[in-house]
Design a protein around this motif. Structure first.
Motif, PDB file in Angstrom:
ATOM      1  N   GLY A  56      83.428 -27.755 -55.424  1.00  0.00           N
ATOM      2  CA  GLY A  56      84.266 -26.563 -55.518  1.00  0.00           C
ATOM      3  C   GLY A  56      83.977 -25.662 -54.331  1.00  0.00           C
ATOM      4  O   GLY A  56      83.078 -25.947 -53.530  1.00  0.00           O
ATOM      5  N   LEU A  57      84.738 -24.580 -54.212  1.00  0.00           N
ATOM      6  CA  LEU A  57      84.533 -23.653 -53.093  1.00  0.00           C
ATOM      7  C   LEU A  57      83.796 -22.412 -53.565  1.00  0.00           C
ATOM      8  O   LEU A  57      83.993 -21.952 -54.695  1.00  0.00           O
ATOM      9  N   GLY A  58      82.952 -21.875 -52.681  1.00  0.00           N
ATOM     10  CA  GLY A  58      82.251 -20.636 -52.996  1.00  0.00           C
ATOM     11  C   GLY A  58      82.415 -19.647 -51.867  1.00  0.00           C
ATOM     12  O   GLY A  58      82.342 -20.006 -50.688  1.00  0.00           O
ATOM     13  N   SER A  59      82.642 -18.376 -52.225  1.00  0.00           N
ATOM     14  CA  SER A  59      82.770 -17.358 -51.181  1.00  0.00           C
ATOM     15  C   SER A  59      81.393 -16.933 -50.687  1.00  0.00           C
ATOM     16  O   SER A  59      81.258 -16.426 -49.598  1.00  0.00           O
ATOM     17  N   ASP A  60      80.353 -17.144 -51.522  1.00  0.00           N
ATOM     18  CA  ASP A  60      79.036 -16.554 -51.310  1.00  0.00           C
ATOM     19  C   ASP A  60      79.190 -15.033 -51.413  1.00  0.00           C
ATOM     20  O   ASP A  60      80.270 -14.539 -51.735  1.00  0.00           O
ATOM     21  N   SER A  61      78.144 -14.282 -51.119  1.00  0.00           N
ATOM     22  CA  SER A  61      78.267 -12.835 -51.320  1.00  0.00           C
ATOM     23  C   SER A  61      79.078 -12.222 -50.191  1.00  0.00           C
ATOM     24  O   SER A  61      79.164 -12.788 -49.095  1.00  0.00           O
ATOM     25  N   VAL A  62      79.638 -11.043 -50.446  1.00  0.00           N
ATOM     26  CA  VAL A  62      80.356 -10.349 -49.379  1.00  0.00           C
ATOM     27  C   VAL A  62      79.371  -9.748 -48.371  1.00  0.00           C
ATOM     28  O   VAL A  62      79.780  -9.277 -47.314  1.00  0.00           O
ATOM     29  N   GLY A  96      88.658 -28.938 -58.711  1.00  0.00           N
ATOM     30  CA  GLY A  96      87.361 -29.337 -58.157  1.00  0.00           C
ATOM     31  C   GLY A  96      86.269 -28.376 -58.603  1.00  0.00           C
ATOM     32  O   GLY A  96      85.190 -28.780 -59.037  1.00  0.00           O
ATOM     33  N   GLY A  97      86.576 -27.081 -58.526  1.00  0.00           N
ATOM     34  CA  GLY A  97      85.616 -26.071 -58.962  1.00  0.00           C
ATOM     35  C   GLY A  97      85.333 -26.189 -60.455  1.00  0.00           C
ATOM     36  O   GLY A  97      84.192 -26.069 -60.901  1.00  0.00           O
TER      37      GLY A  97
END
Ligand SMILES: [Zn+2]
Length: 424
Positions: free
Chosen positions: A312-318, A359-360
């Motif tokens: 899956g996709l992750g933005s991670d922290s801003v 996917g996520g």
């Protein structure tokens, strides 16, 4: 009962539908199809969304909502990852609980406005992410993170504290929001603590997520015992022994991969590591923008997919990525994987939409309930408008959504049949 109709419906698990509709009853999808499904439910209210695509909600597989107030605050130390981590901890320590909670709510609202319906969030202060997802009405798993605990000597103490926090958080679980654990990373968690968390996870069916194989410096520390955190260990008098193997192999040796963790980053995963991840049924949160922002490199994205790994996709922290925009993340993932030396093949727009949704959901082991528009699944929907000049003409709807849109084109987001965002 409500029917949402639009020029496009992209169920993900099946072919796109032109002039389609999704029928929602309570929190579930009870119909997906062409205009004929409207006629089949004459009593239902019909919401016409026009030039837009109805998609399954985006799943953000790696976030730190509690760090939202640190957006744009650490960009000047990004070239030095260990300095970044230390500054982050320093800044976080200055925030009080209310400030962290308020920031996490803003982060969850940003996600909802970007079409994210489900988060796999990590929190040193897990209560903040949990509170935020509940306030905004989102679905997700909030993982309580370990403290700096690289020594076996006090592993029992750290484990007891972690389980204590976990039990407290669990009292706040709802149908939509569950609680998990996050042993932070191979260089901040001792092997003994890793083993205890893995056993706990397996016995109690608790989801876990770990930062693993994120940087070349972590790889060097694990494989050779040099560089990166050795100064920090020395400064704090920490005894830490390198396992002299890759981070993924280390996790396998300790029995952690058997808990089927969600591994964030995996930039340095070798071909053998990819096989290890696949054979254990572990999953990957791919965070290409955060990795690129640090100059860490690119995970073997299409290799992981081709090995059958749930990605899956992750933005991670801003604090690192600056924005939570899963459309942009998907576009970037496709571009960097095509451009990566050794790239095996092109990741297509249609495939990227699947990674961003189903996917996520697979990576979080939630694909029985969410990730695609199918009868019986939860009504988690995202509506992306395709009426701006930058998107027209829509010759290929997958390309229009992934390559010509961004979070600001999201016009509505719904979780379990309830709207959590509507653009004015
Ligand atoms: Zn992270």
């Amino acid at each position: 009962m409500k029917i949402f109709a639009a020029e496009y419906v992209l169920p993900v698990a099946s072919d796109p539908i032109q002039d389609g509709a999704v029928v929602v009853n309570g929190d579930r999808i009870i119909g997906v199809g062409g205009r004929d499904v409207i006629a089949a439910h004459p009593q239902a209210e019909v919401v016409e969304l026009g030039a837009a695509a109805i998609l399954p909600g985006f799943v953000n597989c790696h976030s730190h909502l509690e760090l939202t107030s640190l957006r744009n605050a650490l960009d000047d130390v990004e070239q030095d990852f260990s300095a970044w981590l230390l500054r982050l901890n320093g800044l976080r320590a200055e925030l009080n609980d209310d400030e962290i909670k308020a920031a996490a709510i803003l982060g969850a609202q940003e996600g909802a406005a970007a079409g994210v319906t489900c988060f796999a969030d990590i929190g040193r202060m897990g209560f903040a992410g949990l509170h935020a997802l509940k306030e905004v009405g989102l679905r997700g798993i909030v993982h309580q993170e370990t403290e700096f605990a690289p020594e076996d000597a006090n592993a029992e103490e750290h484990f007891a504290k972690l389980v204590d926090k976990f039990e407290q958080l669990r009292e706040g679980e709802t149908d939509l929001v569950r609680v998990g654990l996050s042993p932070h990373a191979p260089y901040t968690v001792s092997s003994r603590l890793f083993e205890m968390i893995a056993q706990f996870s397996i016995l109690n069916r608790v989801p876990i997520t770990i930062h693993a194989g994120e940087s070349a410096s972590e790889h060097e520390l694990l494989t050779r015992g040099t560089g990166f955190f050795t100064d920090v260990y020395e400064k704090y008098g920490v005894e830490w022994y390198s396992p002299h193997c890759t981070p993924i192999e280390y996790l396998e040796r300790m029995g952690v991969l058997a808990a089927r963790p969600l591994l964030a980053h995996c930039v340095t995963a070798s071909e053998t590591d990819v096989a290890r991840i696949a054979s254990n049924g572990a999953a990957v949160a791919h965070c290409p923008k955060s990795n690129a922002k640090f100059g860490h490199g690119t995970a073997p994205f299409e290799q992981l997919l081709d090995a059958g790994v749930a990605v899956g996709l992750g933005s991670d922290s801003v604090a690192s990525n600056n924005v939570c925009d899963i459309i942009e993340e998907a576009r970037f993932a496709s571009l960097v994987s095509r451009n990566r030396p050794g790239s095996r093949r092109f990741a297509t727009a249609r495939e990227m939409l699947e990674v961003a949704t189903l996917g996520g959901a697979r990576a979080l082991q939630m694909d029985q309930e969410i990730g695609s528009l199918e009868v019986g699944k939860q009504a988690d929907l995202t509506v992306v408008s395709v009426e701006s000049a930058a998107q027209k003409p829509v010759n290929d709807i997958h390309a229009a959504v992934i390559f010509a849109s961004n979070a600001r084109d999201v016009k509505m987001t719904m979780v379990a049949g309830k709207p959590v965002y509507e653009r004015e």
